[in-house]
Design a protein around this motif. Structure first.
Motif, mmCIF file in Angstrom:
data_model
loop_
_atom_site.group_PDB
_atom_site.id
_atom_site.type_symbol
_atom_site.label_atom_id
_atom_site.label_comp_id
_atom_site.label_asym_id
_atom_site.label_seq_id
_atom_site.Cartn_x
_atom_site.Cartn_y
_atom_site.Cartn_z
ATOM 1 N N TYR A 1 7.491 -6.099 -6.409
ATOM 2 C CA TYR A 1 8.354 -5.002 -6.859
ATOM 3 C C TYR A 1 9.470 -4.918 -5.837
ATOM 4 C CZ TYR A 1 4.691 -3.564 -10.055
ATOM 5 O OH TYR A 1 3.765 -3.524 -11.050
ATOM 6 N N ALA B 1 3.215 -6.912 -4.467
ATOM 7 C CA ALA B 1 2.057 -6.141 -4.925
ATOM 8 C C ALA B 1 0.845 -7.063 -5.005
ATOM 9 C CB ALA B 1 2.344 -5.502 -6.270
ATOM 10 N N PRO C 1 -8.550 -0.183 -1.617
ATOM 11 C CA PRO C 1 -7.888 1.052 -1.239
ATOM 12 C C PRO C 1 -6.623 1.269 -2.067
ATOM 13 C CG PRO C 1 -7.484 -0.643 0.403
ATOM 14 C CD PRO C 1 -8.453 -1.211 -0.579
ATOM 15 N N SER C 2 -6.057 2.450 -1.967
ATOM 16 C CA SER C 2 -4.870 2.789 -2.731
ATOM 17 C C SER C 2 -3.729 1.831 -2.388
ATOM 18 C CB SER C 2 -4.476 4.226 -2.402
ATOM 19 O OG SER C 2 -3.463 4.626 -3.254
ATOM 20 N N GLY C 3 -3.049 1.353 -3.426
ATOM 21 C CA GLY C 3 -1.885 0.501 -3.209
ATOM 22 C C GLY C 3 -2.212 -0.962 -2.999
ATOM 23 N N CYS C 4 -3.460 -1.370 -3.188
ATOM 24 C CA CYS C 4 -3.817 -2.767 -2.920
ATOM 25 C C CYS C 4 -3.506 -3.669 -4.106
ATOM 26 C CB CYS C 4 -5.293 -2.875 -2.561
ATOM 27 S SG CYS C 4 -6.372 -2.538 -3.950
ATOM 28 N N GLY C 5 -3.128 -3.091 -5.232
ATOM 29 C CA GLY C 5 -2.729 -3.936 -6.362
ATOM 30 C C GLY C 5 -3.704 -3.955 -7.523
ATOM 31 N N LYS C 6 -4.623 -3.010 -7.576
ATOM 32 C CA LYS C 6 -5.619 -3.000 -8.653
ATOM 33 C C LYS C 6 -4.956 -2.759 -10.003
ATOM 34 C CE LYS C 6 -7.733 0.563 -6.869
ATOM 35 N NZ LYS C 6 -6.949 0.866 -5.666
ATOM 36 N N THR C 7 -4.147 -1.698 -10.068
ATOM 37 C CA THR C 7 -3.487 -1.377 -11.332
ATOM 38 C C THR C 7 -2.571 -2.523 -11.753
ATOM 39 O OG1 THR C 7 -3.613 0.974 -10.883
ATOM 40 C CG2 THR C 7 -1.952 0.278 -12.457
ATOM 41 N N THR C 8 -1.870 -3.099 -10.793
ATOM 42 C CA THR C 8 -0.971 -4.216 -11.103
ATOM 43 C C THR C 8 -1.748 -5.370 -11.727
ATOM 44 O OG1 THR C 8 0.373 -3.548 -9.222
ATOM 45 C CG2 THR C 8 0.782 -5.737 -10.127
ATOM 46 N N GLU D 1 -9.288 3.277 -13.538
ATOM 47 C CA GLU D 1 -9.890 4.480 -12.959
ATOM 48 C C GLU D 1 -10.354 5.423 -14.058
ATOM 49 O OE1 GLU D 1 -8.853 5.754 -9.411
ATOM 50 O OE2 GLU D 1 -7.634 4.036 -8.823
ATOM 51 N N HIS E 1 -11.336 3.014 -6.968
ATOM 52 C CA HIS E 1 -11.273 2.939 -5.515
ATOM 53 C C HIS E 1 -12.517 3.587 -4.924
ATOM 54 C CE1 HIS E 1 -8.849 6.671 -6.346
ATOM 55 N NE2 HIS E 1 -9.880 7.124 -5.686
HETATM 56 N N1 ATP Z 1 6.673 0.178 -10.759
HETATM 57 C C1 ATP Z 1 6.602 -0.077 -9.450
HETATM 58 N N2 ATP Z 1 7.725 -0.133 -8.712
HETATM 59 C C2 ATP Z 1 7.672 -0.404 -7.397
HETATM 60 N N3 ATP Z 1 6.542 -0.615 -6.710
HETATM 61 C C3 ATP Z 1 5.392 -0.571 -7.386
HETATM 62 C C4 ATP Z 1 5.359 -0.290 -8.786
HETATM 63 N N4 ATP Z 1 4.065 -0.299 -9.187
HETATM 64 C C5 ATP Z 1 3.336 -0.575 -8.088
HETATM 65 N N5 ATP Z 1 4.120 -0.735 -7.011
HETATM 66 C C6 ATP Z 1 3.662 -1.084 -5.659
HETATM 67 O O1 ATP Z 1 2.785 -2.178 -5.748
HETATM 68 C C7 ATP Z 1 1.654 -1.996 -4.921
HETATM 69 C C8 ATP Z 1 0.376 -2.081 -5.742
HETATM 70 O O2 ATP Z 1 0.357 -1.018 -6.645
HETATM 71 P P1 ATP Z 1 -0.845 -0.705 -7.608
HETATM 72 O O3 ATP Z 1 -0.410 0.386 -8.532
HETATM 73 O O4 ATP Z 1 -1.318 -1.954 -8.225
HETATM 74 O O5 ATP Z 1 -1.928 -0.150 -6.598
HETATM 75 P P2 ATP Z 1 -3.398 0.375 -6.911
HETATM 76 O O6 ATP Z 1 -4.320 -0.542 -6.216
HETATM 77 O O7 ATP Z 1 -3.599 0.584 -8.350
HETATM 78 O O8 ATP Z 1 -3.400 1.754 -6.134
HETATM 79 P P3 ATP Z 1 -4.039 3.170 -6.559
HETATM 80 O O9 ATP Z 1 -5.480 3.102 -6.210
HETATM 81 O O10 ATP Z 1 -3.313 4.121 -5.677
HETATM 82 O O11 ATP Z 1 -3.771 3.370 -8.007
HETATM 83 C C9 ATP Z 1 1.838 -0.661 -4.239
HETATM 84 O O12 ATP Z 1 2.293 -0.898 -2.940
HETATM 85 C C10 ATP Z 1 2.874 0.049 -5.050
HETATM 86 O O13 ATP Z 1 3.681 0.845 -4.233
#
Ligand code: ATP
Ligand code: MG
Lengths: 293, 372
Positions: free
Chosen positions: B26, B31, B50-57, B172, B205
């Motif tokens: 991003y 990510a 942990p939060s922000g590790c890229g799971k949702t991505t 989640e 998480h």
């Molecule tokens: N649309 C976006 N624009 C910019 N950065 C993004 C976007 N979506 C995710 N990121 C970044 O990519 C990284 C991974 O995000 P992701 O949403 O996959 O985390 P996650 O593991 O699902 O976290 P959480 O547990 O907080 O949901 C994070 O650092 C986030 O800031």
């Protein structure tokens, strides 16, 4: 002990509550009375009187209303106004919706800026925005000179200006922001995940637009459409600047009654008619809104 | 597929979803970096981190909501990189459910069938049976805003399952529920998974949730997979410090392994043992509940003396916050009785030890991200 104390205190609280209510609503109620109720009541009373040799005679009768319905001239002007208002409402809703959709979903970082551009016209004079169409549609206007320059036409098209078409074009242009702004506000409130959920379930973007985005933005479309319909139905700037004979609308006639014709009672009757039509339009829209809630 | 209960719900080795060295950025921030992952047909795989590790991505790549910068996504053996979400046979339960607010429960669940223009009678039959199965039969006419969190969760699940997807993605799914309902729904999800025989990819998480629900867990750290394995493998044999710390929590005690096979570390006694290369810096990892009080028994490899700085009651167990003489902090979780018997109170020095099989040795030089 505590109970008796509470019950004995109760009436006092009630009174202060009433006083506060009056204090809060008083100014608003006064405003409504002076600037809305009194003028409308005045209009209504006038509409039952009549004129005799340019003087107003205070004689209760329904003649003014009968005149509206008996004369084909007034009915056709009213019909024309309704037609113009309907065309303008449809065009402004379609174009305003498309604009809001584009700005809300397809512009990314430029979104705030484009929204700002959408609002700017509201700070500009209505008169100016209607007048500008003379420069575009007129004999020496942008379109005619363009067509002549390319050699498509030998002499300027006169069908562009001073008719119903030019009135509709100008009013549509003027009212697009009135639709686009509330629709944009409604679209912004739709969470992106809702749209993703729709696509996730197999819906194409177009299906999502029809079944999810459109119903969820109805709270923006309806006020926009009401505004556009009511204001364009009662508009007199565009018809007087761009209208010509086929573009005459009811407001021009009303103004004439209060001006050169000096028939205030008849003008009032026509105005009451306009208010009733607008009231019906608003009521219908509310009904529609309730159905989709 | 939905109505039939498969005889053998356990997973096969056949790959259902394959992420092949995908990267996603991003802007300038990565990510996901070169992430490869195979999800087997019929398994319940959890992405944990942990939060922000890229799971949702990762989940969004499978769902088709993001396109990888590099690498490929395949579902059921077909390359779907760049295929839009509405052309994938994958359905998602969104984090905050993302129910359609203007549609009733029935219409929400029926949505996917309406899209497919399934005849009305057939569709409503299927929706009705889905609502029955979800325990929502009496809520069919309600709007989402008139439902509780748990009910919305079930509507979202029913809506995603009605299409009979080959893969169900859950982002989640339980995070908005209270602790008690969460535990019920964890079991519910597991039961449903076993019954339907579908492939589930779930994001959480919450490590307890992951351990309770999954066939396999992929632990993510900063856009890479730190370890993938069964809950037991992950818990008992963490591949690196990050995994050990993230799952279950861990004490890390730096030490040096000497060429004669002994391990030395400040303020502690470590029994000789073989393992890491001689003369290297190592880290001994001990879980809080693996530390024991009293005189070491046979098989003890670590003995240490630590000062109690705080005592936290957790219900059945007690957490001791300790510090070694050199200032290194430790935590131990012990039975209430054992702690009372030892006379622990802040300021007291206690003797603790751990068995060899409870201690994991990591190479200190290796980074915590190394997937092994
Ligand atoms: N649309 C976006 N624009 C910019 N950065 C993004 C976007 N979506 C995710 N990121 C970044 O990519 C990284 C991974 O995000 P992701 O949403 O996959 O985390 P996650 O593991 O699902 O976290 P959480 O547990 O907080 O949901 C994070 O650092 C986030 O800031
Ligand atoms: Mg997330």
């Amino acid at each position: 002990m505590i109970l008796t104390e509470l019950s004995s205190r109760k009436p006092a609280i009630d009174w202060s509550w009433h006083l506060r209510l009056v204090a809060f609503l008083g100014p608003a109620a006064l405003y409504a009375l002076v600037f809305i109720l009194v003028p409308y009541a005045n209009l209504l009373i006038y509409s039952f009187w009549k004129t005799d040799n340019y003087t107003i005679v205070r004689d209760f009768n329904l003649g003014n209303f009968a005149r509206v319905f008996e004369s084909p001239v007034y009915l056709s002007v009213i019909a024309n106004s309704l037609l113009v208002a309907s065309i303008v409402t449809i065009c402004a809703v379609v174009l305003g919706y498309a604009l809001a959709l584009y700005v809300a979903f397809f512009t990314g970082m430029r979104r705030k800026f484009l929204y700002f551009l959408m609002v700017i016209p509201l700070w500009t004079s209505f008169l100016l925005r209607a007048f500008i169409w003379r420069l575009i549609l007129g004999r020496e206007g942008v379109i005619n000179s363009g067509l002549a320059w390319f050699g498509f036409t030998d002499e300027p098209l006169s069908v562009l200006l001073f008719n119903r078409f030019s009135v509709c074009v100008a009013l549509t242009y003027v009212f697009i922001p009135f639709v686009a702004i509330p629709v944009y506000a409604a679209l912004e409130k739709i969470p992106p995940a809702t749209l993703e959920a729709s696509m996730d379930l197999g819906a194409s973007p177009f299906y999502t637009l029809r079944r999810i985005i459109l119903p969820l933005s109805l709270p923006g479309i309806i006020p926009g459409a009401i505004f556009t319909f009511c204001l364009s139905f009662g508009d007199f700037v565009a018809p007087s600047l761009l209208g010509g004979p086929s573009g005459i609308m009811i407001s021009s006639v009303i103004i004439n009654q209060f001006g050169s014709a000096f028939d205030w009672p008849f003008g009032s009757a026509l105005a009451i008619f306009v208010i009733v039509v607008v009231g019906i339009a608003v009521a219908l829209a509310r009904l529609l809104e309730r159905r989709y809630e | 597929m939905l109505s039939k209960v498969r005889d053998k719900p356990e997973c096969t080795d056949e790959v259902q979803v394959r992420l092949d060295r995908v990267s996603k950025h991003y802007g300038n921030a990565a990510a996901l970096t070169d992430l490869s992952l195979d999800v087997r047909r019929g398994e319940f795989l959890t992405l944990l981190g942990p939060s922000g590790c890229g799971k949702t991505t990762t989940l969004r790549l499978i769902g088709g909501f993001e396109v990888p910068d590099r690498g490929a996504v395949a579902i059921g053996g077909r390359d779907v990189t760049g295929v839009p979400p509405f052309q994938r046979n994958v359905n998602t339960v969104f984090q905050n459910y993302a129910l359609f607010p203007h549609l009733t429960v029935f219409e929400n669940v029926a949505y996917a069938l309406r899209v497919k223009r399934l005849p009305g009678a057939q569709a409503s039959e299927r929706v009705t049976s889905m609502l029955d199965r979800m325990g929502l039969a009496d809520k069919a006419g309600r709007y989402p805003r008139e439902l509780s969190g748990g009910q919305m969760q079930r509507v979202a699940l029913g809506r995603a399952l009605i299409n009979e997807p080959t893969v169900l993605l859950l982002d989640e799914p339980l995070s908005a529920l209270d602790a008690k309902l969460r535990r019920t729904m964890q079991l519910e999800l597991r039961r449903m998974h076993a019954e339907l025989g579908l492939t589930f990819v779930c994001v959480t998480h919450d490590q307890e949730e992951a351990l309770a629900m999954s066939d396999r867990i992929a632990v993510l750290d900063a856009g890479r997979i730190a370890q993938i394995g069964t809950p037991q493998e992950i818990f008992d044999r963490p591949a690196n410090r990050f995994v050990a710390d993230f799952i279950g929590g861990c004490n890390f005690i730096p030490a040096i392994s000497r060429s004669d096979g002994t391990i030395i570390m400040p303020e502690c006694k470590v029994s000789p043992q073989t393992g890491p290369e001689a003369g290297r810096g190592i880290v001994l990892a001990v879980r809080p509940h693996s530390l024991r009080l009293g005189t070491p028994e046979e098989g003890a490899i670590i003995e240490l003396a630590a000062r109690v700085s705080d005592i936290v009651y957790l219900g059945t167990a007690v957490r001791l916050v300790l510090s070694l003489a050199d200032g290194l902090g430790l935590t131990a979780e012990l039975g209430k009785d054992a702690v009372e018997k030892s006379g622990a109170k802040p300021g007291v020095v206690l003797r603790l030890w751990a068995r060899a099989q409870d201690v994991i040795v990591f190479d200190a030089a290796r980074s915590g991200h190394d997937p092994h």
